[in-house]
Design a protein around this motif. Structure first.
Motif, PDB file in Angstrom:
ATOM      1  N   GLU A  42       0.844  -1.204   0.000  1.00  0.00           N
ATOM      2  CA  GLU A  42       0.000   0.000   0.000  1.00  0.00           C
ATOM      3  C   GLU A  42       0.878   1.253   0.000  1.00  0.00           C
ATOM      4  OE1 GLU A  42      -3.150   2.326  -0.402  1.00  0.00           O
ATOM      5  OE2 GLU A  42      -3.195   0.153  -0.502  1.00  0.00           O
ATOM      6  N   GLN A  43       1.967   1.240   0.771  1.00  0.00           N
ATOM      7  CA  GLN A  43       2.890   2.376   0.780  1.00  0.00           C
ATOM      8  C   GLN A  43       3.498   2.580  -0.596  1.00  0.00           C
ATOM      9  OE1 GLN A  43       5.768   1.402   3.789  1.00  0.00           O
ATOM     10  NE2 GLN A  43       4.739   2.625   5.346  1.00  0.00           N
ATOM     11  N   ALA A  44       3.892   1.480  -1.242  1.00  0.00           N
ATOM     12  CA  ALA A  44       4.496   1.579  -2.572  1.00  0.00           C
ATOM     13  C   ALA A  44       3.487   2.143  -3.565  1.00  0.00           C
ATOM     14  CB  ALA A  44       4.988   0.213  -3.023  1.00  0.00           C
ATOM     15  N   ARG A  45       2.241   1.705  -3.481  1.00  0.00           N
ATOM     16  CA  ARG A  45       1.208   2.234  -4.381  1.00  0.00           C
ATOM     17  C   ARG A  45       1.002   3.729  -4.141  1.00  0.00           C
ATOM     18  NH1 ARG A  45      -2.032  -2.293  -2.525  1.00  0.00           N
ATOM     19  NH2 ARG A  45      -1.509  -4.040  -3.842  1.00  0.00           N
ATOM     20  N   THR A  46       0.978   4.133  -2.874  1.00  0.00           N
ATOM     21  CA  THR A  46       0.795   5.544  -2.548  1.00  0.00           C
ATOM     22  C   THR A  46       1.957   6.366  -3.080  1.00  0.00           C
ATOM     23  OG1 THR A  46      -0.427   4.932  -0.564  1.00  0.00           O
ATOM     24  CG2 THR A  46       0.436   7.180  -0.661  1.00  0.00           C
ATOM     25  N   ARG A  47       3.166   5.873  -2.886  1.00  0.00           N
ATOM     26  CA  ARG A  47       4.337   6.594  -3.395  1.00  0.00           C
ATOM     27  C   ARG A  47       4.310   6.678  -4.912  1.00  0.00           C
ATOM     28  NH1 ARG A  47       8.276   3.498   0.583  1.00  0.00           N
ATOM     29  NH2 ARG A  47       7.945   4.767   2.406  1.00  0.00           N
ATOM     30  N   GLN A  48       3.901   5.601  -5.565  1.00  0.00           N
ATOM     31  CA  GLN A  48       3.819   5.597  -7.017  1.00  0.00           C
ATOM     32  C   GLN A  48       2.800   6.618  -7.491  1.00  0.00           C
ATOM     33  OE1 GLN A  48       5.760   3.864  -9.104  1.00  0.00           O
ATOM     34  NE2 GLN A  48       4.776   4.831 -10.844  1.00  0.00           N
ATOM     35  N   ASP A  49       1.660   6.692  -6.807  1.00  0.00           N
ATOM     36  CA  ASP A  49       0.637   7.664  -7.173  1.00  0.00           C
ATOM     37  C   ASP A  49       1.143   9.087  -6.982  1.00  0.00           C
ATOM     38  OD1 ASP A  49      -1.052   5.599  -7.776  1.00  0.00           O
ATOM     39  OD2 ASP A  49      -2.215   5.758  -5.904  1.00  0.00           O
ATOM     40  N   GLN A  50       1.952   9.310  -5.957  1.00  0.00           N
ATOM     41  CA  GLN A  50       2.471  10.652  -5.684  1.00  0.00           C
ATOM     42  C   GLN A  50       3.519  11.058  -6.705  1.00  0.00           C
ATOM     43  OE1 GLN A  50       3.839  10.494  -1.666  1.00  0.00           O
ATOM     44  NE2 GLN A  50       1.787  10.656  -0.800  1.00  0.00           N
ATOM     45  N   THR A  51       4.286  10.106  -7.230  1.00  0.00           N
ATOM     46  CA  THR A  51       5.348  10.439  -8.179  1.00  0.00           C
ATOM     47  C   THR A  51       4.860  10.481  -9.609  1.00  0.00           C
ATOM     48  OG1 THR A  51       6.036   8.124  -8.366  1.00  0.00           O
ATOM     49  CG2 THR A  51       7.163   9.480  -6.720  1.00  0.00           C
ATOM     50  N   ASP A  52       3.682   9.897  -9.903  1.00  0.00           N
ATOM     51  CA  ASP A  52       3.131   9.969 -11.253  1.00  0.00           C
ATOM     52  C   ASP A  52       2.792  11.419 -11.566  1.00  0.00           C
ATOM     53  OD1 ASP A  52       3.332   7.315 -11.786  1.00  0.00           O
ATOM     54  OD2 ASP A  52       1.234   6.841 -11.331  1.00  0.00           O
ATOM     55  N   PRO A  53       3.119  11.841 -12.774  1.00  0.00           N
ATOM     56  CA  PRO A  53       2.788  13.228 -13.116  1.00  0.00           C
ATOM     57  C   PRO A  53       1.284  13.418 -13.146  1.00  0.00           C
ATOM     58  CG  PRO A  53       3.642  12.058 -15.021  1.00  0.00           C
ATOM     59  CD  PRO A  53       3.775  11.147 -13.839  1.00  0.00           C
ATOM     60  N   ALA A  54       0.860  14.486 -12.551  1.00  0.00           N
ATOM     61  CA  ALA A  54      -0.570  14.789 -12.503  1.00  0.00           C
ATOM     62  C   ALA A  54      -1.007  15.321 -13.862  1.00  0.00           C
ATOM     63  CB  ALA A  54      -0.846  15.813 -11.418  1.00  0.00           C
ATOM     64  N   THR A  55      -2.272  15.222 -14.130  1.00  0.00           N
ATOM     65  CA  THR A  55      -2.785  15.780 -15.369  1.00  0.00           C
ATOM     66  C   THR A  55      -2.699  17.292 -15.284  1.00  0.00           C
ATOM     67  OG1 THR A  55      -5.014  15.742 -14.479  1.00  0.00           O
ATOM     68  CG2 THR A  55      -4.345  13.850 -15.802  1.00  0.00           C
ATOM     69  N   PRO A  56      -2.386  17.947 -16.380  1.00  0.00           N
ATOM     70  CA  PRO A  56      -2.244  19.406 -16.341  1.00  0.00           C
ATOM     71  C   PRO A  56      -3.548  20.073 -15.934  1.00  0.00           C
ATOM     72  CG  PRO A  56      -1.602  18.528 -18.493  1.00  0.00           C
ATOM     73  CD  PRO A  56      -2.146  17.395 -17.681  1.00  0.00           C
ATOM     74  N   THR A  57      -3.419  21.096 -15.135  1.00  0.00           N
ATOM     75  CA  THR A  57      -4.603  21.827 -14.696  1.00  0.00           C
ATOM     76  C   THR A  57      -4.856  22.976 -15.665  1.00  0.00           C
ATOM     77  OG1 THR A  57      -3.304  23.258 -13.288  1.00  0.00           O
ATOM     78  CG2 THR A  57      -4.181  21.248 -12.290  1.00  0.00           C
ATOM     79  N   SER A  58      -6.105  23.353 -15.777  1.00  0.00           N
ATOM     80  CA  SER A  58      -6.455  24.432 -16.696  1.00  0.00           C
ATOM     81  C   SER A  58      -6.023  25.791 -16.158  1.00  0.00           C
ATOM     82  CB  SER A  58      -7.956  24.419 -16.973  1.00  0.00           C
ATOM     83  OG  SER A  58      -8.659  24.584 -15.768  1.00  0.00           O
ATOM     84  N   SER A  59      -5.725  25.874 -14.868  1.00  0.00           N
ATOM     85  CA  SER A  59      -5.334  27.153 -14.282  1.00  0.00           C
ATOM     86  C   SER A  59      -3.902  27.526 -14.630  1.00  0.00           C
ATOM     87  CB  SER A  59      -5.505  27.116 -12.765  1.00  0.00           C
ATOM     88  OG  SER A  59      -4.636  26.161 -12.220  1.00  0.00           O
ATOM     89  N   GLU A  60      -3.107  26.528 -15.030  1.00  0.00           N
ATOM     90  CA  GLU A  60      -1.721  26.804 -15.378  1.00  0.00           C
ATOM     91  C   GLU A  60      -1.641  27.149 -16.861  1.00  0.00           C
ATOM     92  OE1 GLU A  60       2.568  24.498 -15.401  1.00  0.00           O
ATOM     93  OE2 GLU A  60       0.935  23.696 -14.220  1.00  0.00           O
ATOM     94  N   PRO A  61      -1.145  28.332 -17.220  1.00  0.00           N
ATOM     95  CA  PRO A  61      -1.114  28.716 -18.629  1.00  0.00           C
ATOM     96  C   PRO A  61      -0.164  27.837 -19.432  1.00  0.00           C
ATOM     97  CG  PRO A  61      -0.022  30.372 -17.277  1.00  0.00           C
ATOM     98  CD  PRO A  61      -0.627  29.361 -16.356  1.00  0.00           C
TER      99      PRO A  61
END
Length: 76
Positions: A42-61
Motif C-alpha cells: 500500500e505504501q508503494a502504491r501511494t508513493r507511485q501515485d504521488q510520483t506519477d505526473p498529474a494531469t495538467p490543470t487548466s489554471s496553469e497557462p
C-alpha cells in the motif's frame, strides 16, 4: 574408535503443549508478515501515485502544451 550416532532429527523433541505453542507462534508470525507485506504494498502504491505526473490543470497557462517532464511538446 567409537562414534556416537548422530541425531538425524532437526531439533529437540517437543511436548505436545510446546509443539502447540510453537505452532501458535508460527501462525502469529505468518499473519504479521502478511499484514506487513500488505502495508508495504500500500505504501508503494501511494508513493507511485504521488510520483506519477498529474494531469495538467487548466489554471496553469500552457500546461496542455507541456510534456510530463516539464518540457514544451512543440518543436522549435
Amino acid at each position: 574408535m567409537t562414534d556416537t550416532p548422530k541425531n538425524t532429527s532437526s531439533g529437540p523433541r517437543l511436548t505436545s503443549r510446546a509443539e502447540a505453542a510453537r505452532a501458535e507462534r508460527m501462525a502469529r508470525q505468518a499473519a504479521a508478515l502478511r499484514a506487513n507485506l500488505r502495508r508495504r504494498k500500500e505504501q508503494a502504491r501511494t508513493r507511485q501515485d504521488q510520483t506519477d505526473p498529474a494531469t495538467p490543470t487548466s489554471s496553469e497557462p500552457g500546461a496542455q502544451d507541456r510534456h510530463p517532464t516539464g518540457e514544451d511538446k512543440t518543436c522549435p
